[in-house]
Design an enzyme around this catalytic site. Sequence first.
Site, PDB file in Angstrom:
ATOM      1  N   VAL A  46       0.833  -1.204   0.000  1.00  0.00           N
ATOM      2  CA  VAL A  46       0.000   0.000   0.000  1.00  0.00           C
ATOM      3  C   VAL A  46       0.870   1.257   0.000  1.00  0.00           C
ATOM      4  O   VAL A  46       0.553   2.240  -0.671  1.00  0.00           O
ATOM      5  CB  VAL A  46      -0.987  -0.008   1.193  1.00  0.00           C
ATOM      6  CG1 VAL A  46      -1.842   1.257   1.202  1.00  0.00           C
ATOM      7  CG2 VAL A  46      -1.888  -1.244   1.133  1.00  0.00           C
ATOM      8  N   CYS A  47       1.981   1.214   0.714  1.00  0.00           N
ATOM      9  CA  CYS A  47       2.881   2.380   0.746  1.00  0.00           C
ATOM     10  C   CYS A  47       3.475   2.638  -0.635  1.00  0.00           C
ATOM     11  O   CYS A  47       3.599   3.794  -1.052  1.00  0.00           O
ATOM     12  CB  CYS A  47       3.990   2.177   1.775  1.00  0.00           C
ATOM     13  SG  CYS A  47       3.369   2.083   3.469  1.00  0.00           S
ATOM     14  N   THR A  48       3.831   1.582  -1.328  1.00  0.00           N
ATOM     15  CA  THR A  48       4.351   1.742  -2.686  1.00  0.00           C
ATOM     16  C   THR A  48       3.280   2.336  -3.586  1.00  0.00           C
ATOM     17  O   THR A  48       3.544   3.285  -4.340  1.00  0.00           O
ATOM     18  CB  THR A  48       4.847   0.394  -3.245  1.00  0.00           C
ATOM     19  OG1 THR A  48       5.908  -0.085  -2.397  1.00  0.00           O
ATOM     20  CG2 THR A  48       5.360   0.524  -4.665  1.00  0.00           C
TER      21      THR A  48
END
Length: 159
Positions: A46-48
């Site tokens: 999700v961070c990517t």
Amino acid sequence: MVDVGDDAPDFTAPLADGDVDSFTLSEELGDEPVVLAFYPGAFTGVCTDEMCTFRDNLGAFEDVGATVYGVSVDTPFANNEFRDQNDLSFDLVSDSDKEAIEAFDVVDEDFAGFGYAVAKRSVFVVDADGEVTYKWVTDDPGVEPDYDEVEEAAAEAAE
């Protein structure tokens, strides 16, 4: 807790900008707003997605003069590799001593049940005077911000 209308807490941390420099929020404030996008960890799904979405929409922020910074507790070396692998064209703040996440009160004390403190996924827009004009924080690391809302907040802070 930092809220809209408050002065943004000042902090200094390493800056992963392809090299390793120093970042102090108060020194980055100029005529235009700063967008601080806190994320739990580099190289996670999700961070990517989140950082790549900011990358893909960077032109909208640049059009209003806003500067975007990703902020995580990852080391500057990990963040530089994360930048390189994802072709991120904005800098990442390495808050490994957790000064920023504590000051903004966005600490997830037990990320994914591993007992490791990271940033809650959150976004703050800080105007040229250092005032927080937009705040979004979630306790669910799988949720991304409303990017259109963040872009609109940055545009309003630039007026």
